[in-house]
Design a protein around this motif. Structure first.
Motif, PDB file in Angstrom:
ATOM      1  N   LEU A 135       0.840  -1.417   0.000  1.00 50.90           N
ATOM      2  CA  LEU A 135      -0.005  -0.037  -0.106  1.00 50.90           C
ATOM      3  C   LEU A 135       0.828   1.243  -0.222  1.00 50.90           C
ATOM      4  N   ALA A 136       1.849   1.498   0.784  1.00 48.58           N
ATOM      5  CA  ALA A 136       2.568   2.605   1.189  1.00 48.58           C
ATOM      6  C   ALA A 136       3.598   2.728  -0.092  1.00 48.58           C
ATOM      7  N   ASP A 137       4.222   1.854  -0.593  1.00 46.42           N
ATOM      8  CA  ASP A 137       5.397   1.967  -1.384  1.00 46.42           C
ATOM      9  C   ASP A 137       5.451   1.601  -2.808  1.00 46.42           C
ATOM     10  N   THR A 138       4.128   1.042  -3.323  1.00 43.15           N
ATOM     11  CA  THR A 138       3.968   0.806  -4.603  1.00 43.15           C
ATOM     12  C   THR A 138       2.442   1.216  -5.015  1.00 43.15           C
ATOM     13  N   GLN A 139       2.426   1.224  -6.416  1.00 40.21           N
ATOM     14  CA  GLN A 139       1.353   2.153  -7.283  1.00 40.21           C
ATOM     15  C   GLN A 139       0.263   1.138  -7.576  1.00 40.21           C
ATOM     16  N   LEU A 181       2.969   3.701  11.208  1.00 42.67           N
ATOM     17  CA  LEU A 181       2.085   4.733  11.714  1.00 42.67           C
ATOM     18  C   LEU A 181       2.386   6.151  11.249  1.00 42.67           C
ATOM     19  N   PRO A 182       3.808   6.763  11.042  1.00 41.95           N
ATOM     20  CA  PRO A 182       3.920   7.749  10.354  1.00 41.95           C
ATOM     21  C   PRO A 182       3.037   7.808   9.005  1.00 41.95           C
ATOM     22  N   ARG A 183       2.866   6.820   8.404  1.00 40.17           N
ATOM     23  CA  ARG A 183       2.292   6.867   6.900  1.00 40.17           C
ATOM     24  C   ARG A 183       0.937   6.494   6.994  1.00 40.17           C
ATOM     25  N   ALA A 184       0.255   6.618   7.943  1.00 36.31           N
ATOM     26  CA  ALA A 184      -1.057   6.130   8.225  1.00 36.31           C
ATOM     27  C   ALA A 184      -1.916   6.946   7.103  1.00 36.31           C
ATOM     28  N   VAL A 186      -1.073   8.057   4.295  1.00 36.62           N
ATOM     29  CA  VAL A 186      -0.942   7.464   2.981  1.00 36.62           C
ATOM     30  C   VAL A 186      -1.539   6.308   2.662  1.00 36.62           C
ATOM     31  N   LEU A 187      -1.569   5.307   3.837  1.00 32.66           N
ATOM     32  CA  LEU A 187      -2.308   4.193   3.841  1.00 32.66           C
ATOM     33  C   LEU A 187      -3.789   4.508   3.312  1.00 32.66           C
ATOM     34  N   ALA A 188      -4.391   5.316   4.210  1.00 34.96           N
ATOM     35  CA  ALA A 188      -5.759   5.616   4.117  1.00 34.96           C
ATOM     36  C   ALA A 188      -5.999   6.118   2.592  1.00 34.96           C
ATOM     37  N   ARG A 189      -5.237   6.895   2.040  1.00 36.96           N
ATOM     38  CA  ARG A 189      -5.473   7.592   0.801  1.00 36.96           C
ATOM     39  C   ARG A 189      -5.566   6.486  -0.229  1.00 36.96           C
ATOM     40  N   ARG A 190      -4.693   5.551  -0.017  1.00 38.29           N
ATOM     41  CA  ARG A 190      -4.531   4.307  -0.930  1.00 38.29           C
ATOM     42  C   ARG A 190      -5.865   3.366  -1.121  1.00 38.29           C
ATOM     43  N   ALA A 191      -6.251   3.095   0.131  1.00 46.69           N
ATOM     44  CA  ALA A 191      -7.476   1.994   0.166  1.00 46.69           C
ATOM     45  C   ALA A 191      -8.008   1.970   1.600  1.00 46.69           C
ATOM     46  N   PRO A 192      -9.351   1.731   1.654  1.00 43.39           N
ATOM     47  CA  PRO A 192      -9.696   1.452   2.925  1.00 43.39           C
ATOM     48  C   PRO A 192      -9.288   0.402   3.512  1.00 43.39           C
ATOM     49  N   LEU A 193      -9.164   0.360   4.962  1.00 43.41           N
ATOM     50  CA  LEU A 193      -8.191  -0.540   5.847  1.00 43.41           C
ATOM     51  C   LEU A 193      -9.038  -1.011   6.763  1.00 43.41           C
ATOM     52  N   LEU A 194      -8.824  -2.380   6.852  1.00 42.92           N
ATOM     53  CA  LEU A 194      -9.543  -3.196   8.390  1.00 42.92           C
ATOM     54  C   LEU A 194      -8.202  -3.601   9.083  1.00 42.92           C
ATOM     55  N   VAL A 195      -8.152  -3.174  10.166  1.00 41.80           N
ATOM     56  CA  VAL A 195      -7.198  -3.833  11.190  1.00 41.80           C
ATOM     57  C   VAL A 195      -7.921  -4.622  12.087  1.00 41.80           C
ATOM     58  N   VAL A 196      -7.579  -5.915  11.991  1.00 42.07           N
ATOM     59  CA  VAL A 196      -8.171  -6.922  12.869  1.00 42.07           C
ATOM     60  C   VAL A 196      -7.020  -7.320  14.007  1.00 42.07           C
ATOM     61  N   SER A 197      -7.535  -7.264  15.245  1.00 40.23           N
ATOM     62  CA  SER A 197      -6.477  -7.110  16.205  1.00 40.23           C
ATOM     63  C   SER A 197      -7.235  -8.234  17.497  1.00 40.23           C
ATOM     64  N   GLY A 198      -6.454  -9.351  17.763  1.00 38.10           N
ATOM     65  CA  GLY A 198      -6.774 -10.204  18.629  1.00 38.10           C
ATOM     66  C   GLY A 198      -6.526  -9.508  20.254  1.00 38.10           C
ATOM     67  N   ARG A 206      -1.066  -4.894  19.645  1.00 37.10           N
ATOM     68  CA  ARG A 206      -2.337  -4.536  19.913  1.00 37.10           C
ATOM     69  C   ARG A 206      -2.343  -2.995  20.043  1.00 37.10           C
ATOM     70  N   ALA A 207      -1.558  -2.529  20.793  1.00 36.59           N
ATOM     71  CA  ALA A 207      -1.287  -0.813  21.098  1.00 36.59           C
ATOM     72  C   ALA A 207      -1.094  -0.234  19.429  1.00 36.59           C
ATOM     73  N   ASP A 208      -0.258  -0.927  18.661  1.00 36.06           N
ATOM     74  CA  ASP A 208       0.010  -0.389  17.433  1.00 36.06           C
ATOM     75  C   ASP A 208      -1.272  -0.592  16.437  1.00 36.06           C
ATOM     76  N   ALA A 209      -2.109  -1.420  16.615  1.00 38.21           N
ATOM     77  CA  ALA A 209      -3.405  -1.712  15.889  1.00 38.21           C
ATOM     78  C   ALA A 209      -4.146  -0.608  16.191  1.00 38.21           C
ATOM     79  N   LEU A 210      -4.451  -0.210  17.502  1.00 38.27           N
ATOM     80  CA  LEU A 210      -5.466   0.718  17.794  1.00 38.27           C
ATOM     81  C   LEU A 210      -4.740   2.147  17.432  1.00 38.27           C
ATOM     82  N   ALA A 211      -3.609   2.363  17.372  1.00 37.75           N
ATOM     83  CA  ALA A 211      -2.877   3.518  17.072  1.00 37.75           C
ATOM     84  C   ALA A 211      -2.974   3.782  15.514  1.00 37.75           C
ATOM     85  N   LEU A 212      -2.919   2.925  14.630  1.00 36.91           N
ATOM     86  CA  LEU A 212      -3.064   2.727  13.419  1.00 36.91           C
ATOM     87  C   LEU A 212      -4.431   3.195  12.782  1.00 36.91           C
ATOM     88  N   VAL A 213      -5.318   2.665  13.405  1.00 38.00           N
ATOM     89  CA  VAL A 213      -6.588   2.984  13.073  1.00 38.00           C
ATOM     90  C   VAL A 213      -6.948   4.503  13.431  1.00 38.00           C
TER      91      VAL A 213
END
Length: 274
Positions: A135-139, A181-184, A186-198, A206-213
Motif C-alpha cells: 500500500l505505502a510503497d507501490t502503485q 504509523l507515520p504513513r497512516a 498515505v495508507l488511508a488515501r490508497r485504500a480502505p483498511l481493516l485492522v484486525v486485532s486479537g 495490539r497498541a500499534d493496531a489501535l494507534a494505526l486505526v
C-alpha cells in the motif's frame, strides 16, 4: 471439485489459490501469511478461506516458508533469527516478499482467470507488513486492504525477541522504514483498511493496531477478536488444519469487509483516490 484449492508457482513464488464459486473472470485478493502458525500459504488458506467471496483468494508463500523451506524445515529461518532477528530475518523477509510481488502478480494474471482491476490485499503478522508496504510503497491499485495481528511497527516486533537489540545507523533506518504509523494517511488515501486485532495479541502489537486505526481516520476500521492471541492456528502450522473458532471469527470479519468493497469494484466505482 471446482472450488478445490489450486497450487502453483508465480514467478518463483508458491501459492495456494481458492477460486470463486462462479465461472468467468473475477476480482483478485492476494494474501501473505504469518510466520507464526499458520506459517505457509496452504495453512493460511485453510485458516482464512473467505469462502463466500465472489473473488479469487490467492495466498502467496513468504520467503523460506512452506515449499520454500530449506531442507523441509524452519531451521534455516531460526538460524537467521539467532544471527540477527532484524537485519537477517524480519527486514529481508518483508523486503523480498514485497519486491517479488509485482512479477508474481503479473504471473497470476496470466495463469488464473482474474480480472485486470484493482486487487484486495491481506496480511497476517509479518505478512501484514508486506501488505502495508504494498500500500505505502507501490502503485498497485488496491480496492481494499486488511491486516491481522500485523507487524505495524517493526520496533515492536523486534522487542518481542530476547535482549536489547543493538541498533546502529543501518538497522535503525531499516526498522523505521517498516513503521507504518507515520504513513497512516498515505495508507488511508490508497485504500480502505481493516485492522484486525486479537484482544490477547502481544500488548505492543495490539497498541500499534489501535494507534494505526486512530491515525488513519475514517478510512480505517478496527475489528477486535475476543479470545484471539497472536497465532491463528495450532502448531506446527505448516499443513492445512481445521479452522479454529477464533480464526472463524476473523474469517467472517474479513469476508464482510471485502464483500463491501467488491460490490463497488464490480460496479466500476472508484474506491480510493489514486
Amino acid at each position: 471439485m471446482r472450488n478445490s484449492p489450486i497450487t502453483g508457482w508465480a514467478a518463483g513464488v508458491p501459492y495456494t489459490a481458492l477460486p470463486p464459486a462462479t465461472d468467468g473472470p473475477a476480482p483478485l485478493i492476494v494474501t501473505w501469511h504469518m510466520l507464526d502458525a499458520p506459517r505457509s500459504d496452504a495453512a493460511f488458506a485453510a485458516a482464512l478461506p473467505m469462502e463466500e467471496l465472489p473473488a479469487w483468494r490467492v495466498h502467496l508463500g513468504m520467503p523460506m516458508c512452506g515449499l520454500r523451506m530449506v531442507d523441509g524445515s524452519m531451521d534455516a529461518g531460526l538460524a537467521l533469527v539467532q544471527q540477527d532477528p532484524l537485519m537477517s530475518f524480519l527486514h529481508p523477509f518483508v523486503a523480498q516478499a514485497t519486491e517479488e510481488f509485482p512479477a508474481a502478480l503479473a504471473a497470476l494474471r496470466e495463469q488464473l482467470p482474474v480480472d485486470d482491476g484493482p486487487i484486495g490485499v491481506l496480511g497476517g503478522s509479518l505478512g501484514g507488513a508486506v501488505a502495508l508496504r504494498v500500500l505505502a510503497d507501490t502503485q498497485t491499485p488496491v480496492f481494499a486492504a486488511a491486516v491481522v495481528n500485523a507487524a505495524i511497527r517493526m520496533r515492536s516486533v523486534v522487542d518481542l525477541f530476547p535482549g536489547d537489540y543493538p541498533y546502529d545507523e543501518q538497522s535503525a533506518k531499516a526498522v523505521d522504514s517498516l513503521d507504518f504509523l507515520p504513513r497512516a494517511e498515505v495508507l488511508a488515501r490508497r485504500a480502505p483498511l481493516l485492522v484486525v486485532s486479537g484482544e490477547l495479541d502481544h500488548p505492543a502489537l495490539r497498541a500499534d493496531a489501535l494507534a494505526l486505526v486512530e491515525a488513519a481516520g475514517d478510512r480505517a476500521e478496527l475489528l477486535s477478536i475476543p479470545g484471539l492471541a497472536h497465532p491463528l492456528a495450532e502448531e506446527p502450522g505448516i499443513e492445512p488444519a481445521p479452522q479454529s473458532p477464533t480464526a472463524r471469527a476473523v474469517d467472517l470479519g474479513l469476508t464482510r469487509w471485502f464483500r463491501r468493497y467488491l460490490a463497488a469494484v464490480s460496479a466500476g466505482t472508484s474506491i480510493a483516490p489514486r
